[in-house]
Design an enzyme around this catalytic site. Structure first.
Site, PDB file in Angstrom:
ATOM      1  N   LYS A  55      -6.198   8.923  -8.858  1.00  0.00           N
ATOM      2  CA  LYS A  55      -7.519   9.202  -8.293  1.00  0.00           C
ATOM      3  C   LYS A  55      -7.692  10.711  -8.103  1.00  0.00           C
ATOM      4  O   LYS A  55      -8.679  11.294  -8.502  1.00  0.00           O
ATOM      5  CB  LYS A  55      -7.678   8.448  -6.967  1.00  0.00           C
ATOM      6  CG  LYS A  55      -8.994   8.708  -6.282  1.00  0.00           C
ATOM      7  CD  LYS A  55      -9.169   7.872  -5.037  1.00  0.00           C
ATOM      8  CE  LYS A  55     -10.423   8.312  -4.302  1.00  0.00           C
ATOM      9  NZ  LYS A  55     -10.676   7.571  -3.078  1.00  0.00           N
TER      10      LYS A  55
ATOM     11  N   GLU B  51       4.309  12.817  -8.024  1.00  0.00           N
ATOM     12  CA  GLU B  51       5.081  11.900  -8.875  1.00  0.00           C
ATOM     13  C   GLU B  51       4.384  11.687 -10.221  1.00  0.00           C
ATOM     14  O   GLU B  51       5.001  11.744 -11.285  1.00  0.00           O
ATOM     15  CB  GLU B  51       5.223  10.527  -8.194  1.00  0.00           C
ATOM     16  CG  GLU B  51       6.060  10.517  -6.937  1.00  0.00           C
ATOM     17  CD  GLU B  51       5.239  10.726  -5.674  1.00  0.00           C
ATOM     18  OE1 GLU B  51       4.186  11.404  -5.740  1.00  0.00           O
ATOM     19  OE2 GLU B  51       5.659  10.221  -4.628  1.00  0.00           O
TER      20      GLU B  51
ATOM     21  N   GLY C 174      -7.921   4.180  -3.226  1.00  0.00           N
ATOM     22  CA  GLY C 174      -6.832   3.959  -4.186  1.00  0.00           C
ATOM     23  C   GLY C 174      -6.378   2.506  -4.215  1.00  0.00           C
ATOM     24  O   GLY C 174      -6.231   1.901  -5.283  1.00  0.00           O
ATOM     25  N   ARG C 175      -6.167   1.930  -3.042  1.00  0.00           N
ATOM     26  CA  ARG C 175      -5.636   0.553  -2.989  1.00  0.00           C
ATOM     27  C   ARG C 175      -6.701  -0.503  -3.252  1.00  0.00           C
ATOM     28  O   ARG C 175      -6.420  -1.696  -3.188  1.00  0.00           O
ATOM     29  CB  ARG C 175      -4.918   0.331  -1.657  1.00  0.00           C
ATOM     30  CG  ARG C 175      -5.737   0.677  -0.436  1.00  0.00           C
ATOM     31  CD  ARG C 175      -4.879   0.769   0.831  1.00  0.00           C
ATOM     32  NE  ARG C 175      -5.642   1.286   1.961  1.00  0.00           N
ATOM     33  CZ  ARG C 175      -5.810   2.565   2.242  1.00  0.00           C
ATOM     34  NH1 ARG C 175      -5.276   3.485   1.456  1.00  0.00           N
ATOM     35  NH2 ARG C 175      -6.508   2.956   3.296  1.00  0.00           N
TER      36      ARG C 175
ATOM     37  N   GLU D  55      -1.164   0.199   4.413  1.00  0.00           N
ATOM     38  CA  GLU D  55      -1.784   1.518   4.290  1.00  0.00           C
ATOM     39  C   GLU D  55      -3.191   1.484   4.899  1.00  0.00           C
ATOM     40  O   GLU D  55      -3.678   2.480   5.416  1.00  0.00           O
ATOM     41  CB  GLU D  55      -1.829   1.970   2.826  1.00  0.00           C
ATOM     42  CG  GLU D  55      -1.961   3.477   2.683  1.00  0.00           C
ATOM     43  CD  GLU D  55      -1.785   3.976   1.249  1.00  0.00           C
ATOM     44  OE1 GLU D  55      -2.695   3.790   0.439  1.00  0.00           O
ATOM     45  OE2 GLU D  55      -0.733   4.579   0.944  1.00  0.00           O
TER      46      GLU D  55
ATOM     47  N   HIS E  20      16.660 -19.210  -0.532  1.00  0.00           N
ATOM     48  CA  HIS E  20      18.115 -19.046  -0.588  1.00  0.00           C
ATOM     49  C   HIS E  20      18.525 -17.655  -0.132  1.00  0.00           C
ATOM     50  O   HIS E  20      19.644 -17.210  -0.402  1.00  0.00           O
ATOM     51  CB  HIS E  20      18.606 -19.334  -2.007  1.00  0.00           C
ATOM     52  CG  HIS E  20      18.315 -20.749  -2.403  1.00  0.00           C
ATOM     53  ND1 HIS E  20      19.140 -21.795  -2.075  1.00  0.00           N
ATOM     54  CD2 HIS E  20      17.239 -21.299  -3.019  1.00  0.00           C
ATOM     55  CE1 HIS E  20      18.614 -22.931  -2.512  1.00  0.00           C
ATOM     56  NE2 HIS E  20      17.448 -22.648  -3.088  1.00  0.00           N
TER      57      HIS E  20
ATOM     58  N   LYS F 295       4.417  14.220   2.338  1.00  0.00           N
ATOM     59  CA  LYS F 295       4.095  14.932   1.090  1.00  0.00           C
ATOM     60  C   LYS F 295       4.208  16.442   1.303  1.00  0.00           C
ATOM     61  O   LYS F 295       4.786  17.164   0.495  1.00  0.00           O
ATOM     62  CB  LYS F 295       2.661  14.615   0.658  1.00  0.00           C
ATOM     63  CG  LYS F 295       2.461  13.252   0.037  1.00  0.00           C
ATOM     64  CD  LYS F 295       1.042  13.183  -0.513  1.00  0.00           C
ATOM     65  CE  LYS F 295       0.600  11.766  -0.815  1.00  0.00           C
ATOM     66  NZ  LYS F 295      -0.814  11.669  -1.155  1.00  0.00           N
TER      67      LYS F 295
HETATM   68  O1  F6P Z   1       0.303   7.015  -0.924  1.00  0.00           O
HETATM   69  C1  F6P Z   1      -0.854   7.734  -0.717  1.00  0.00           C
HETATM   70  C2  F6P Z   1      -1.830   7.580  -1.832  1.00  0.00           C
HETATM   71  O2  F6P Z   1      -2.853   8.491  -1.612  1.00  0.00           O
HETATM   72  C3  F6P Z   1      -2.376   6.163  -1.983  1.00  0.00           C
HETATM   73  O3  F6P Z   1      -3.379   5.879  -1.096  1.00  0.00           O
HETATM   74  C4  F6P Z   1      -2.787   6.183  -3.403  1.00  0.00           C
HETATM   75  O4  F6P Z   1      -3.028   4.892  -3.886  1.00  0.00           O
HETATM   76  C5  F6P Z   1      -1.604   6.862  -4.032  1.00  0.00           C
HETATM   77  O5  F6P Z   1      -1.249   7.862  -3.103  1.00  0.00           O
HETATM   78  C6  F6P Z   1      -1.849   7.479  -5.372  1.00  0.00           C
HETATM   79  O6  F6P Z   1      -2.866   8.432  -5.338  1.00  0.00           O
HETATM   80  P1  F6P Z   1      -3.550   8.968  -6.645  1.00  0.00           P
HETATM   81  O7  F6P Z   1      -4.221   7.826  -7.318  1.00  0.00           O
HETATM   82  O8  F6P Z   1      -4.526  10.003  -6.195  1.00  0.00           O
HETATM   83  O9  F6P Z   1      -2.488   9.551  -7.525  1.00  0.00           O
END
Ligand code: F6P
Length: 547
Positions: free
Chosen positions: A205, A211, A266-267, A352, A383, A511
């Site tokens: 987003k 990452e 995002g979620r 979240e 189990h 972060k």
């Molecule tokens: O973990 C924090 C967060 O901002 C989430 O809300 C989001 O889904 C994820 O990081 C990834 O964010 P982006 O889509 O901006 O890379």
């Protein structure tokens, strides 16, 4: 809004009602009312929600609906659908419902539907071109694999949905997902892939997530080292983002970009272009079916009276458990192997969203706003951790989910699977008394002294609450409804708790610190700037790392 939720009349009424109902064993509630299942279950299309194994009576439900009315739940639902800026800390609307809408949805005075439809059209054209072999890789071979590089909401939804809908895969594209910054994730994924037939979707987003950007750079390096060229990057890399500038900066042509908007959390984004790997895997028509299932749940949520409204009931049951019965742990137990990533998906959605401790106006809450969410597919969990659910001390509740029909006709497996589902929910509710245990041991000719010794170990207190969700078959439409059910459930709870479920400031501190620490890891100096533990860990790592 009333000043303090916990002092409000509806809350207080529930509190005193709880002191009465906590004395009642679920087994007794069932014995007292032969209509209990009919009363405390609701249907929606192919879906059945049974909450009769929750500690509720008519009175409980009446009081919970009063709480919802007191907290102006209907107004909040209407505000969300009207595109008002209910995500107040980010000054945005929360309009995931627009992503699956068929009618105008307005925010800030303009209808967002044309833009939504345009991106869906772009996804459709692209998906068709890839699946029909019109859009090909650098050596003119059709694509066979798609690697989605994203994390959190830009990963979990597509991972969960593509897994859940395996019977609907077209077979032309195999999806892969790389999220973790651990190099193992990317390296192991790329190992078996042919760069000439691999398409990368960089999904973020913000397009600033460490990452994702690091993995995207590494994927590009791999591509260039294995036959790809700067010129052919455009064929193999597409981006999904709200941040056009950052996408361009990364080196992806904006013509290869699928946009979405800041009013999509995002979620809550799998319905947007973040769903591109889903569409590439199951085809666009099935993606549209997924949207239609969600849309039906949206309409149900918007128009159905509280007492028959599935997300409202699910949300209120959660409030009843968390705030009055002391539940701190919520297991999601799909008796469907295809849904094995559903618990992980719900973890982000619930934890979240509602993992907050201040109200919308910034005051500290004096009540719980959620539980730990976790889970595993049935019967594997039985189990592993069900022992604790049956005889342990923590107060855990569980959602059991299963399809009536399986896509996989393997002997009598589905019958066995469902027998376990029904047996577990019954056992958790009923338990087994000392008398029942003694009688059983006696019938097996155990000596009396041994019976006395063994009985306490074999007693099940029961009275453990569960909610069951059954559906006819796991198809794209049903899955869409199921996901939207949980999305709206989370919103219902946020309204009761008066918190904003659409921001996530809590992930920022880690972060910020991580980007500072990266620089420190690169220096040759002994680290002294942190607390003793963090310094010690960093220094141990520096001493032992392989350079
Ligand atoms: O973990 C924090 C967060 O901002 C989430 O809300 C989001 O889904 C994820 O990081 C990834 O964010 P982006 O889509 O901006 O890379």
């Amino acid at each position: 809004m009333i000043e303090s939720l916990t002092k409000s009349p509806a809350w207080q009424a529930l509190k005193s009602h709880h002191s009465f109902i906590e004395q009642q064993h679920l087994r007794v509630l069932f014995a007292q009312d032969s209509q209990r299942f009919e009363k405390f279950s609701v249907r929606f299309g192919d879906l059945l929600l049974d909450f009769s194994k929750q500690r509720v009576t008519d009175e409980t439900m009446k009081l919970l609906f009063q709480l919802a009315t007191q907290q102006k739940l209907n107004d909040w639902i209407a505000q969300m659908f009207r595109g008002e800026k209910i995500n107040s800390t980010e000054n945005r609307a929360a309009l995931h419902i627009a992503l699956r809408a068929e009618q105008a949805v307005t925010t800030e005075g303009s209808d967002v539907l044309p833009a939504v439809k345009q991106v869906l059209q772009q996804m459709e054209s692209f998906t068709k071109a890839v699946l029909h072999g019109e859009h090909r890789g650098y050596s003119d071979l059709p694509f066979t694999d798609v690697v989605n590089i994203g994390i959190g909401g830009s990963d979990l939804g597509p991972v969960m949905v593509t897994n859940a809908l395996k019977p609907y895969w077209t077979g032309k594209m195999t999806p892969h997902f790389v999220s973790n910054i651990d190099g193992a994730h990317l390296a192991e994924t790329l190992k078996s892939l042919n760069p000439a037939t691999t398409l990368f979707v960089i999904a973020s987003k913000t397009f600033t997530t460490q990452e994702t950007i690091a993995n995207a750079h590494a994927a590009r390096t791999w591509f260039l080292a294995h036959g790809g060229t700067e010129k052919t990057i455009a064929r193999h890399f597409v981006a999904v983002s709200t941040n056009r500038e950052a996408v361009e900066q990364f080196g992806i042509d904006p013509a290869n970009m699928f946009i979405f908007w800041d009013w999509v959390g995002g979620r809550y984004s799998l319905w947007s272009a973040i769903g591109l790997p889903i569409a590439l895997t199951i085809g666009m028509q099935h993606f549209y079916d997924l949207l239609s299932g969600a849309r039906e749940m949206d309409q149900h949520f918007l128009t159905t009276p509280l007492a028959k409204n599935l997300p409202v009931i699910l949300g209120l049951i959660g409030v009843w458990q968390i705030n009055f019965q002391g539940v701190t742990s919520h297991a999601i137990l799909p008796y469907d192997q295809s849904l094995h990533r559903f618990p992980a998906y719900l973890q982000q959605l619930e934890m979240e969203s509602n993992g907050k401790s201040v109200t919308r106006d910034g005051s500290s809450v004096d009540y719980s706003t959620g539980t730990v969410v976790w889970g595993e597919s049935g019967t594997n969990g039985q189990h592993a951790f069900y022992q604790l659910l049956h005889q342990g001390t923590p107060t855990v509740t569980a959602d059991f989910l299963a399809p009536c029909q399986s896509h996989y006709a393997v002997n009598h497996h589905h019958e066995l699977l469902l027998a376990n589902f029904f047996a577990q929910t019954e056992a958790l509710m009923r338990g087994k008394s000392a008398e029942e245990v003694s009688a059983e041991l006696l019938s097996q000719n155990y000596p009396l002294d041994e019976i006395k010794e063994l009985t306490p170990h074999r007693v099940f207190a029961g009275n453990h609450t569960t909610t069951s969700i059954l559906f006819k078959k796991l198809n794209p439409k049903t899955l869409g409804s199921l996901i939207a059910l949980y999305e709206h459930k989370v919103f219902v709870q946020s309204v009761i708790w008066n918190i904003n479920p659409f921001d996530q400031w809590g992930v920022e501190l880690g972060k910020q610190l991580a980007s500072k620490i990266v620089a420190e890891l690169r220096s040759g100096q002994e680290e002294t700037a942190h607390d003793a533990s963090t310094n010690g860990l960093i220094n141990y790592f520096k001493e032992n790392r392989n350079l």
